[in-house]
Design a protein around this motif. Structure first.
Motif, PDB file in Angstrom:
ATOM      1  N   ARG A 153      12.601 -10.980  -3.855  1.00 25.31           N
ATOM      2  CA  ARG A 153      11.944  -9.453  -3.577  1.00 25.31           C
ATOM      3  C   ARG A 153      11.807  -8.465  -4.977  1.00 25.31           C
ATOM      4  O   ARG A 153      11.012  -7.011  -4.339  1.00 25.31           O
ATOM      5  N   ARG A 154      12.899  -8.430  -5.975  1.00 21.97           N
ATOM      6  CA  ARG A 154      12.253  -7.789  -6.464  1.00 21.97           C
ATOM      7  C   ARG A 154      13.185  -8.474  -8.103  1.00 21.97           C
ATOM      8  O   ARG A 154      13.917  -9.062  -7.881  1.00 21.97           O
ATOM      9  N   VAL A 155      12.778  -8.065  -9.418  1.00 22.66           N
ATOM     10  CA  VAL A 155      12.724  -8.385 -10.920  1.00 22.66           C
ATOM     11  C   VAL A 155      13.026  -7.698 -11.305  1.00 22.66           C
ATOM     12  O   VAL A 155      11.394  -6.712 -11.669  1.00 22.66           O
ATOM     13  N   ARG A 156      14.183  -7.280 -12.160  1.00 21.07           N
ATOM     14  CA  ARG A 156      13.953  -6.638 -12.931  1.00 21.07           C
ATOM     15  C   ARG A 156      14.905  -6.638 -14.863  1.00 21.07           C
ATOM     16  O   ARG A 156      15.694  -6.968 -14.201  1.00 21.07           O
ATOM     17  N   GLU A 157      14.202  -7.367 -16.268  1.00 20.87           N
ATOM     18  CA  GLU A 157      14.578  -8.416 -16.023  1.00 20.87           C
ATOM     19  C   GLU A 157      14.964  -7.733 -17.823  1.00 20.87           C
ATOM     20  O   GLU A 157      13.912  -6.695 -18.065  1.00 20.87           O
ATOM     21  N   LEU A 250      22.461 -20.792  -2.138  1.00 16.11           N
ATOM     22  CA  LEU A 250      22.941 -20.241  -3.056  1.00 16.11           C
ATOM     23  C   LEU A 250      22.900 -19.392  -3.635  1.00 16.11           C
ATOM     24  O   LEU A 250      23.802 -18.503  -2.787  1.00 16.11           O
ATOM     25  N   ILE A 251      23.941 -19.153  -4.796  1.00 17.49           N
ATOM     26  CA  ILE A 251      24.852 -18.664  -5.695  1.00 17.49           C
ATOM     27  C   ILE A 251      25.347 -18.146  -6.423  1.00 17.49           C
ATOM     28  O   ILE A 251      25.058 -19.215  -7.633  1.00 17.49           O
ATOM     29  N   GLY A 252      25.876 -16.865  -6.813  1.00 20.06           N
ATOM     30  CA  GLY A 252      25.232 -16.178  -8.217  1.00 20.06           C
ATOM     31  C   GLY A 252      24.658 -16.492  -9.157  1.00 20.06           C
ATOM     32  O   GLY A 252      23.908 -15.332  -7.909  1.00 20.06           O
ATOM     33  N   ASP A 253      24.412 -16.190 -10.231  1.00 20.91           N
ATOM     34  CA  ASP A 253      22.304 -16.084 -11.071  1.00 20.91           C
ATOM     35  C   ASP A 253      21.052 -16.988 -10.274  1.00 20.91           C
ATOM     36  O   ASP A 253      20.393 -15.893  -9.911  1.00 20.91           O
ATOM     37  N   ALA A 254      21.797 -17.597  -9.137  1.00 23.86           N
ATOM     38  CA  ALA A 254      20.722 -18.482  -9.151  1.00 23.86           C
ATOM     39  C   ALA A 254      20.406 -17.774  -7.396  1.00 23.86           C
ATOM     40  O   ALA A 254      19.336 -17.779  -6.952  1.00 23.86           O
ATOM     41  N   SER A 255      21.271 -17.222  -6.678  1.00 20.38           N
ATOM     42  CA  SER A 255      20.538 -16.286  -5.546  1.00 20.38           C
ATOM     43  C   SER A 255      20.508 -15.357  -5.809  1.00 20.38           C
ATOM     44  O   SER A 255      19.582 -14.342  -4.599  1.00 20.38           O
ATOM     45  N   GLY A 256      20.441 -14.241  -7.373  1.00 15.96           N
ATOM     46  CA  GLY A 256      19.588 -13.029  -7.534  1.00 15.96           C
ATOM     47  C   GLY A 256      21.020 -12.452  -8.606  1.00 15.96           C
ATOM     48  O   GLY A 256      22.278 -13.174  -8.605  1.00 15.96           O
ATOM     49  N   SER A 257      20.760 -11.356  -8.804  1.00 16.41           N
ATOM     50  CA  SER A 257      21.265 -10.983 -10.158  1.00 16.41           C
ATOM     51  C   SER A 257      22.046  -9.222 -10.081  1.00 16.41           C
ATOM     52  O   SER A 257      20.656  -8.575 -10.214  1.00 16.41           O
ATOM     53  N   VAL A 258      22.793  -8.768 -10.856  1.00 13.17           N
ATOM     54  CA  VAL A 258      23.017  -7.447 -11.468  1.00 13.17           C
ATOM     55  C   VAL A 258      22.418  -7.489 -12.214  1.00 13.17           C
ATOM     56  O   VAL A 258      22.990  -8.333 -13.446  1.00 13.17           O
ATOM     57  N   ASP A 259      22.110  -6.401 -13.542  1.00  9.42           N
ATOM     58  CA  ASP A 259      22.466  -6.107 -14.816  1.00  9.42           C
ATOM     59  C   ASP A 259      23.723  -5.854 -15.648  1.00  9.42           C
ATOM     60  O   ASP A 259      24.663  -5.951 -14.734  1.00  9.42           O
ATOM     61  N   ALA A 260      23.963  -6.470 -16.473  1.00  8.05           N
ATOM     62  CA  ALA A 260      24.966  -6.778 -17.240  1.00  8.05           C
ATOM     63  C   ALA A 260      25.888  -5.952 -17.340  1.00  8.05           C
ATOM     64  O   ALA A 260      27.052  -5.093 -17.971  1.00  8.05           O
ATOM     65  N   ILE A 261      25.295  -4.504 -17.646  1.00  4.36           N
ATOM     66  CA  ILE A 261      25.319  -3.282 -17.356  1.00  4.36           C
ATOM     67  C   ILE A 261      26.867  -3.111 -16.485  1.00  4.36           C
ATOM     68  O   ILE A 261      27.348  -2.415 -16.581  1.00  4.36           O
ATOM     69  N   THR A 262      26.456  -3.530 -15.671  1.00  6.06           N
ATOM     70  CA  THR A 262      27.277  -3.616 -14.206  1.00  6.06           C
ATOM     71  C   THR A 262      29.051  -3.854 -14.712  1.00  6.06           C
ATOM     72  O   THR A 262      30.003  -3.865 -14.759  1.00  6.06           O
ATOM     73  N   GLY A 263      28.543  -5.064 -15.761  1.00  4.10           N
ATOM     74  CA  GLY A 263      29.966  -5.864 -16.033  1.00  4.10           C
ATOM     75  C   GLY A 263      30.625  -6.685 -14.407  1.00  4.10           C
ATOM     76  O   GLY A 263      31.667  -7.071 -14.089  1.00  4.10           O
ATOM     77  N   GLU A 264      29.418  -6.598 -13.232  1.00  2.00           N
ATOM     78  CA  GLU A 264      30.379  -7.148 -12.163  1.00  2.00           C
ATOM     79  C   GLU A 264      29.544  -8.400 -11.562  1.00  2.00           C
ATOM     80  O   GLU A 264      29.672  -9.373 -10.682  1.00  2.00           O
ATOM     81  N   GLY A 265      28.684  -9.554 -12.604  1.00  2.00           N
ATOM     82  CA  GLY A 265      28.347 -10.548 -12.812  1.00  2.00           C
ATOM     83  C   GLY A 265      29.354 -11.817 -11.953  1.00  2.00           C
ATOM     84  O   GLY A 265      28.949 -12.112 -11.039  1.00  2.00           O
TER      85      GLY A 265
END
Length: 365
Positions: A153-157, A250-265
Motif C-alpha cells: 500500500r505504501r513504501v518509503r525506504e 505475517l509479523i514484524g518487518d515481513a508485515s510492514g515496518s516504520v522508519d528506524a528513527i522512531t525506535g519502535e520496530g
C-alpha cells in the motif's frame, strides 16, 4: 523441509519470530521455529527498547536480566545551535546489543518449549503440516511472497548504518543529531560501549565521516576504538494492504515496518506477537488483521511527523527551535511516541503547525 506436525510453524528466528513463538507457546500451542541462521544473530539496528517495548516484552513473560544493556530515561535532539530534551513520563528505555537481545529471546523460547530448528533453510511451505504458518522472515519475506501477500500500500525506504565504539556513555538519554540530509543517533549499550547510527538516503554515507558535522560528538569519539565493523541495512516505512491469508499471518518487518528513527520496530513486533497469539486462540486471523492495523497507527504517524524534517533544512531549523522554546510540546510528543499520553497535541494547535510551515494539523494526519 523436514518439519514435524505442529500447531504453529514460525518461519524466521529474529526477535519478531521468537516473540511470536513465545506468545503462541504461552497459549498452549505446539510451536516449531525455523531459521537458516544460528544464534545469536546480529543485524544493523538501533538496539533501543522504548518503555512501551519493555512493557510488551514483560507481557510475553520475557525478562531482561539485571545489568543487561544500558538504561536511558529520555530523548535529546541536537541540531545546529539548539539542544532540547525530554524524559519519558513513566518508566525507562533500555539499549542493548542486538546479539544480547537475541540470545535473551532464544533462552526464553527454549524455556517456553519452542522447538527451534537453526541452520534450516526454508524449503517448500506447501509440504508443511501445520495449522498456522507465521512469516517472520523480514523485509524480503519468502512467506509473504508464497502466500500472495506481496501487495504494498505504501513504501518509503532509507538506509541505516551502525557502529559501536569502546567509550563510556556520557548521558542516560538517546541523542538524535539532526542534519538537513541525515540523522545520527547515539546510545550507550553497555557501561563501556556506545552505539552510533546514521539514517540517510545516500548509500555512500559512513558513520565516521558524518561525525564531522557534529564537532562535540566527533571530539567525544576521537580516541574511542571501534569494537564492531560498520553494518548497513534498509530503514523503511512500509504498509501492506493485508497481512493474513488463509492460515498464514505475517509479523514484524515481513508485515510492514516504520522508519528506524522512531525506535519502535522491536516494540511493534512484540505487541503484534501478543495480538497474533490471541487471534490464534480465537481461531480467527481477522482479529489479528484489525489489531495489526491499530498497532501500526501510532508508530506510522510518528514516523511521518519526524520525517517531515528530513531533507528540509528550513523546516528542520524552525521545528527544532520551536520545540526548544516550547518544551511542554516536546514532552507531550514524546509521551505520545511511547503510548503514555492520550492527547499530547492539546498544546500543539493548527496555528503552531502553520508557524512551522507544515500547513498540517497533527491531530488529523
Amino acid at each position: 523441509m523436514d518439519v514435524p506436525d505442529t500447531d504453529v510453524l514460525v518461519v524466521g528466528g529474529g526477535p519478531a519470530g521468537l516473540a511470536a513463538a513465545i506468545a503462541a507457546r504461552r497459549k498452549g500451542f505446539s510451536v516449531v521455529l525455523i531459521d537458516a541462521g544460528v544464534p545469536p544473530i546480529d543485524k544493523a539496528c538501533g538496539e533501543g527498547l522504548m518503555p512501551d517495548a519493555l512493557r510488551a516484552l514483560a507481557d510475553l513473560g520475557v525478562e531482561i536480566p539485571a545489568g543487561a544493556g544500558y538504561v536511558f530515561y529520555g530523548i535529546r535532539f541536537l541540531g545546529g545551535d539548539v539542544s532540547l530534551e525530554a524524559e519519558f513520563p513513566a518508566g525507562y528505555g533500555l539499549a542493548l546489543r542486538r546479539t544480547a537481545l537475541h540470545q535473551i529471546l532464544v533462552n526464553a523460547a527454549e524455556e517456553a518449549g519452542v522447538d527451534m530448528r537453526w541452520g534450516a533453510p526454508v524449503g517448500e511451505l506447501s509440504d508443511v503440516k501445520a495449522r498456522w504458518i507465521i512469516g517472520a522472515d523480514g523485509l524480503a519475506s519468502r512467506v509473504r511472497k508464497w502466500a500472495g501477500l506481496e501487495r504494498w500500500r505504501r513504501v518509503r525506504e532509507r538506509l541505516g548504518f551502525r557502529v559501536h565504539y569502546r567509550v563510556a556513555p556520557w548521558t542516560d538519554y538517546v541523542e538524535v543529531y539532526w542534519h538537513p540530509e541525515f540523522q545520527m543517533y547515539v546510545a550507550g549499550v553497555t557501561d563501556d560501549q556506545v552505539m552510533v547510527a546514521v539514517l540517510c538516503h545516500d548509500p555512500h554515507v559512513r558513520v565516521e565521516d558524518e561525525q564531522e558535522s557534529f564537532p562535540e560528538l566527533r571530539e567525544r569519539l576521537r580516541d574511542a576504538p571501534r569494537v564492531t565493523m560498520e553494518r548497513g541495512g534498509i530503514s523503511a516505512t512500509r504498509r501492506l494492504w493485508v497481512v493474513t491469508q488463509g492460515s498464514v499471518a505475517l509479523i514484524g518487518d515481513a508485515s510492514g515496518s516504520v522508519d528506524a528513527i522512531t525506535g519502535e520496530g522491536l516494540g511493534l513486533a512484540f505487541r503484534q506477537a501478543s495480538a497474533l497469539a490471541d487471534a490464534l486462540v480465537a481461531g480467527n486471523l481477522d482479529l489479528y488483521e484489525a489489531s495489526h492495523r491499530r498497532l501500526m497507527r501510532r508508530p506510522t504517524f510518528m514516523a511521518d511527523l519526524l520525517l517531515l524534517l528530513d531533507g528540509r533544512a528550513n523546516l528542520q531549523y524552525r521545528a527544532l527551535h520551536y520545540l526548544a522554546r516550547h518544551p511542554l510540546v516536546f514532552r507531550s510528543l514524546l509521551a505520545l511516541h511511547v503510548g503514555q499520553f492520550r492527547n499530547p497535541l492539546r498544546y500543539f494547535d493548527h496555528r503552531s503547525a502553520a508557524a512551522l510551515g507544515t500547513g498540517r494539523n497533527p491531530e488529523h494526519p
